[in-house]
Write a protein that holds these residues in place. Structure first.
Motif, PDB file in Angstrom:
ATOM      1  N   VAL A  97       0.786  -1.528   0.016  1.00  0.00           N
ATOM      2  CA  VAL A  97       0.404  -0.310   0.140  1.00  0.00           C
ATOM      3  C   VAL A  97       0.733   1.505  -0.255  1.00  0.00           C
ATOM      4  O   VAL A  97       1.832   1.550   0.923  1.00  0.00           O
ATOM      5  N   LEU A  98       0.202   2.064  -0.803  1.00  0.00           N
ATOM      6  CA  LEU A  98       1.339   3.666  -0.621  1.00  0.00           C
ATOM      7  C   LEU A  98      -0.354   4.406  -0.465  1.00  0.00           C
ATOM      8  O   LEU A  98      -0.710   5.300  -1.182  1.00  0.00           O
ATOM      9  N   ILE A  99       0.706   5.294   0.331  1.00  0.00           N
ATOM     10  CA  ILE A  99      -0.608   6.320   0.692  1.00  0.00           C
ATOM     11  C   ILE A  99      -0.439   7.972  -0.477  1.00  0.00           C
ATOM     12  O   ILE A  99       1.027   7.888  -0.408  1.00  0.00           O
ATOM     13  N   THR A 100      -1.512   8.506  -0.893  1.00  0.00           N
ATOM     14  CA  THR A 100      -1.067   9.356  -1.962  1.00  0.00           C
ATOM     15  C   THR A 100      -1.780  10.432  -1.848  1.00  0.00           C
ATOM     16  O   THR A 100      -2.420  10.570  -0.861  1.00  0.00           O
ATOM     17  N   THR A 101      -1.374  11.181  -2.516  1.00  0.00           N
ATOM     18  CA  THR A 101      -1.889  12.373  -2.540  1.00  0.00           C
ATOM     19  C   THR A 101      -3.311  13.342  -3.296  1.00  0.00           C
ATOM     20  O   THR A 101      -2.938  13.746  -4.155  1.00  0.00           O
ATOM     21  N   GLY A 102      -4.252  12.506  -2.737  1.00  0.00           N
ATOM     22  CA  GLY A 102      -5.443  11.856  -2.863  1.00  0.00           C
ATOM     23  C   GLY A 102      -4.809  10.307  -4.959  1.00  0.00           C
ATOM     24  O   GLY A 102      -3.929  10.702  -5.044  1.00  0.00           O
ATOM     25  N   SER A 103      -6.422  10.445  -5.070  1.00  0.00           N
ATOM     26  CA  SER A 103      -5.861   9.245  -6.313  1.00  0.00           C
ATOM     27  C   SER A 103      -5.080   9.715  -7.008  1.00  0.00           C
ATOM     28  O   SER A 103      -4.960   9.108  -7.964  1.00  0.00           O
ATOM     29  N   LEU A 230      -6.115   1.495  -7.243  1.00  0.00           N
ATOM     30  CA  LEU A 230      -6.556   3.423  -6.927  1.00  0.00           C
ATOM     31  C   LEU A 230      -7.306   2.762  -5.788  1.00  0.00           C
ATOM     32  O   LEU A 230      -8.930   2.396  -6.337  1.00  0.00           O
ATOM     33  N   GLY A 231      -7.430   3.971  -4.948  1.00  0.00           N
ATOM     34  CA  GLY A 231      -8.575   3.929  -3.928  1.00  0.00           C
ATOM     35  C   GLY A 231      -8.390   5.185  -3.305  1.00  0.00           C
ATOM     36  O   GLY A 231      -7.299   5.828  -3.280  1.00  0.00           O
ATOM     37  N   SER A 232      -9.501   6.039  -2.856  1.00  0.00           N
ATOM     38  CA  SER A 232      -9.470   7.125  -1.892  1.00  0.00           C
ATOM     39  C   SER A 232     -10.765   7.811  -0.544  1.00  0.00           C
ATOM     40  O   SER A 232     -11.784   6.804  -0.470  1.00  0.00           O
ATOM     41  N   PHE A 233     -10.235   8.481  -0.091  1.00  0.00           N
ATOM     42  CA  PHE A 233     -10.392   9.229   0.691  1.00  0.00           C
ATOM     43  C   PHE A 233     -12.113   9.937   1.049  1.00  0.00           C
ATOM     44  O   PHE A 233     -12.754  11.042   1.724  1.00  0.00           O
ATOM     45  N   PRO A 239     -12.877  15.355   0.749  1.00  0.00           N
ATOM     46  CA  PRO A 239     -12.194  15.832  -0.373  1.00  0.00           C
ATOM     47  C   PRO A 239     -10.331  16.990  -0.266  1.00  0.00           C
ATOM     48  O   PRO A 239      -9.766  16.243  -0.812  1.00  0.00           O
ATOM     49  N   GLY A 240     -10.886  17.942   0.536  1.00  0.00           N
ATOM     50  CA  GLY A 240     -10.448  18.555   0.973  1.00  0.00           C
ATOM     51  C   GLY A 240      -8.846  17.892   1.485  1.00  0.00           C
ATOM     52  O   GLY A 240      -8.087  18.329   1.958  1.00  0.00           O
ATOM     53  N   LEU A 241      -9.565  16.642   2.338  1.00  0.00           N
ATOM     54  CA  LEU A 241      -8.059  15.736   2.960  1.00  0.00           C
ATOM     55  C   LEU A 241      -6.688  15.913   2.198  1.00  0.00           C
ATOM     56  O   LEU A 241      -5.459  15.988   2.073  1.00  0.00           O
ATOM     57  N   ARG A 242      -6.816  15.880   0.810  1.00  0.00           N
ATOM     58  CA  ARG A 242      -6.779  15.176  -0.213  1.00  0.00           C
ATOM     59  C   ARG A 242      -5.818  13.915  -0.020  1.00  0.00           C
ATOM     60  O   ARG A 242      -3.640  13.385   0.055  1.00  0.00           O
ATOM     61  N   LEU A 243      -6.310  12.855   0.336  1.00  0.00           N
ATOM     62  CA  LEU A 243      -5.540  11.673   0.794  1.00  0.00           C
ATOM     63  C   LEU A 243      -6.064  10.470  -0.221  1.00  0.00           C
ATOM     64  O   LEU A 243      -7.950  10.413  -0.148  1.00  0.00           O
ATOM     65  N   GLY A 244      -5.793   9.437  -0.816  1.00  0.00           N
ATOM     66  CA  GLY A 244      -5.665   8.540  -1.551  1.00  0.00           C
ATOM     67  C   GLY A 244      -5.018   7.343  -1.274  1.00  0.00           C
ATOM     68  O   GLY A 244      -3.558   7.382  -0.002  1.00  0.00           O
ATOM     69  N   PHE A 245      -5.214   5.977  -1.595  1.00  0.00           N
ATOM     70  CA  PHE A 245      -3.587   5.012  -1.912  1.00  0.00           C
ATOM     71  C   PHE A 245      -4.251   4.111  -3.028  1.00  0.00           C
ATOM     72  O   PHE A 245      -4.815   4.047  -4.289  1.00  0.00           O
ATOM     73  N   LEU A 246      -2.908   3.816  -3.458  1.00  0.00           N
ATOM     74  CA  LEU A 246      -2.755   2.671  -4.307  1.00  0.00           C
ATOM     75  C   LEU A 246      -1.953   2.003  -3.688  1.00  0.00           C
ATOM     76  O   LEU A 246      -1.384   1.565  -2.811  1.00  0.00           O
ATOM     77  N   VAL A 247      -2.481  -0.191  -4.623  1.00  0.00           N
ATOM     78  CA  VAL A 247      -1.898  -1.449  -4.299  1.00  0.00           C
ATOM     79  C   VAL A 247      -1.419  -1.634  -5.865  1.00  0.00           C
ATOM     80  O   VAL A 247      -2.089  -1.787  -5.791  1.00  0.00           O
ATOM     81  N   ALA A 248       0.435  -1.969  -5.442  1.00  0.00           N
ATOM     82  CA  ALA A 248       0.672  -2.313  -6.786  1.00  0.00           C
ATOM     83  C   ALA A 248       1.733  -3.461  -6.192  1.00  0.00           C
ATOM     84  O   ALA A 248       2.202  -3.717  -4.754  1.00  0.00           O
ATOM     85  N   HIS A 266       6.304  12.850   0.659  1.00  0.00           N
ATOM     86  CA  HIS A 266       5.500  12.078   1.125  1.00  0.00           C
ATOM     87  C   HIS A 266       4.027  12.965   1.690  1.00  0.00           C
ATOM     88  O   HIS A 266       4.018  14.346   1.713  1.00  0.00           O
ATOM     89  N   THR A 267       2.984  12.238   1.611  1.00  0.00           N
ATOM     90  CA  THR A 267       1.907  12.916   1.398  1.00  0.00           C
ATOM     91  C   THR A 267       1.701  14.106   2.706  1.00  0.00           C
ATOM     92  O   THR A 267       2.003  12.694   3.878  1.00  0.00           O
ATOM     93  N   PRO A 268       1.219  14.745   3.501  1.00  0.00           N
ATOM     94  CA  PRO A 268       0.652  14.902   4.474  1.00  0.00           C
ATOM     95  C   PRO A 268       0.898  13.909   5.968  1.00  0.00           C
ATOM     96  O   PRO A 268      -0.654  13.417   6.005  1.00  0.00           O
ATOM     97  N   ILE A 269       1.544  13.938   6.911  1.00  0.00           N
ATOM     98  CA  ILE A 269       1.437  13.113   7.339  1.00  0.00           C
ATOM     99  C   ILE A 269       0.379  13.295   9.251  1.00  0.00           C
ATOM    100  O   ILE A 269      -0.590  12.735   9.560  1.00  0.00           O
TER     101      ILE A 269
END
Ligand SMILES: Cc1ncc(COP(=O)(O)O)c(C=O)c1O
Length: 397
Positions: A97-103, A230-233, A239-248, A266-269
């Motif tokens: 899992v890689l946490i991303t800044t939005g999907s 690809l997934g998203s919170f 959506p203002g969180l800008r938080l998503g993830f990918l699984v690769a 990194h995405t804001p911790i």
């Protein structure tokens, strides 16, 4: 003499290729007070759990303030990666899992890692415009795969798979059409792609927003080694969180990670820790059903209004089983790009469908969001839209 100084800036060829979003240009006419906009892709702010964030924010700052404000690992916050792995309906190792800044960032990283100039990238007909935009600086050749109400047509996928880098698919409540890929189609697409050695990029920001029953298992669950997921919170929290993830898969994860390091370290911790705190005690299991219930009422209202107001017109539309969008095809002779300013005169806005096509767009199509406007506004807006259509049919050209 010209008073414009010559610019010292020589743009990269790739920057020359970046265009202002066609859509943004088209939608400028909708930025007028009093418009009921069914155009935007904005989740309903009524669904944002503001108090839960306030509590989590205080908790994170009190408990782990220094760590929450420090640089952190590029892969993402460990407990959040674990929570994502636990959330997904197949056996996912949190190390994948890689946490991303939005999907949206996931799409950008995938483009950087997988696309060379001229690479063939297969997409649905139509597809998510934001993905076409994310891919475009890497200069792919997007190829539209013929699609029906269940998604891509397998025969056309097979015919076009050769020498393609990947196929980009949105199996659940697709943006823009709202359609969902059936179980049978998923099985066929998954095995055809595997047989052709064609990787799948599966984008699933809407999958949790089902109305009556959960959609079939993701394509990634069937063949994790052949898929990036690809997934998203954004649609289940905010959506203002800008938080998503990918699984690769392991074969590609390190490259995506390196691409991410170059983009934003990194995405804001702080955000990751806050969301991790919000998600404690199965919060999503209580919260997401409230979003589903609200959006289902709004979908029902829009479908009822379309049935009522478009009576007697050759108008096709679907009743999506989840998500945020509904797809409409207007009568022969109507071009929805030309129709939009006329609709705006009647205080309603929609998104013309043509920009969502990688190839030739269907000018009769448009996308409506049923989640941003209230039920009363939906009734008013669909009545105004029907009036606009009738007027356009009465005065062709
Ligand atoms: C299909 C699809 N993918 C990706 C995104 C990007 O979502 P985010 O970056 O907010 O996670 C969106 C946003 O609307 C979307 O509709």
């Amino acid at each position: 003499m010209s008073n414009i100084a010559p610019t010292p800036w020589k743009l990269a060829a790739r920057a020359e290729k970046m265009n202002p979003s066609v859509l943004r240009e088209i939608l400028k006419v909708t930025e007028r007070p009093g418009i009921i906009s069914l155009a935007g892709g904005l989740p309903s702010p009524k669904t944002f759990p503001i108090q839960a964030f306030a509590d989590a924010c205080a908790e994170v700052l009190h408990k782990d303030g220094a760590a929450a404000l420090q640089y952190a690992a590029s892969e993402g916050y460990g407990p959040l990666r674990q929570a994502v792995a636990d959330m997904l309906p197949w056996n996912v190792d949190p190390a994948q899992v890689l946490i991303t800044t939005g999907s949206q960032q996931g799409l950008d990283l995938i483009a950087k890692v997988l696309i060379d100039p001229g690479s063939r990238v297969l997409v649905e007909t139509p597809t998510y415009l934001g993905a076409l935009q994310a891919f475009s600086p890497m200069e792919p050749t997007p190829v539209s795969v013929a699609s029906d109400d269940e998604g891509v047509i397998v025969e056309d996928l097979v015919a076009k798979a050769k020498d393609s880098r990947f196929i980009y698919l949105l199996p659940n409540f697709q943006n823009p059409t709202g359609r969902t890929m059936s179980e049978a189609r998923r099985a066929a697409v998954s095995s055809a792609a595997a047989k052709a050695g064609l990787p799948i990029v599966e984008d699933n920001p809407y999958g949790d927003l089902w109305f009556d029953e959960a959609p079939p298992l993701p394509l990634s669950a069937r063949n994790p080694e052949g898929c990036i997921y690809l997934g998203s919170f954004s649609k289940i929290l905010a959506p203002g969180l800008r938080l998503g993830f990918l699984v690769a898969p392991k074969a590609i994860y390190p490259k995506l990670l390196q691409a991410k390091q170059a983009v934003d370290l990194h995405t804001p911790i702080f955000t990751q820790r806050m969301v991790s705190a919000v998600m404690k005690d199965n919060f999503l299991e209580r919260h997401v059903p409230t979003i589903r219930a609200l959006y289902k009422r709004q979908r029902d209202a829009m479908v009822a209004a379309l049935k009522r107001e478009m009576q007697g017109l050759d108008v096709q539309f679907n009743a999506p089983a989840g998500g945020m969008f509904l797809w409409v095809r207007l009568p022969e002779g109507i071009d929805t790009v030309a129709l939009l300013p006329q609709a705006v005169e009647r205080n309603v806005a929609f998104v013309p469908g043509a920009p969502f096509y990688a190839g030739q767009g269907d000018p009769r199509t448009l996308r409506l969001s049923f989640v941003t406007a209230s039920v009363e506004e939906i009734d008013t807006a669909i009545a105004a839209l029907a009036m606009t259509v009738r007027e356009a049919l009465a005065n062709p050209g």
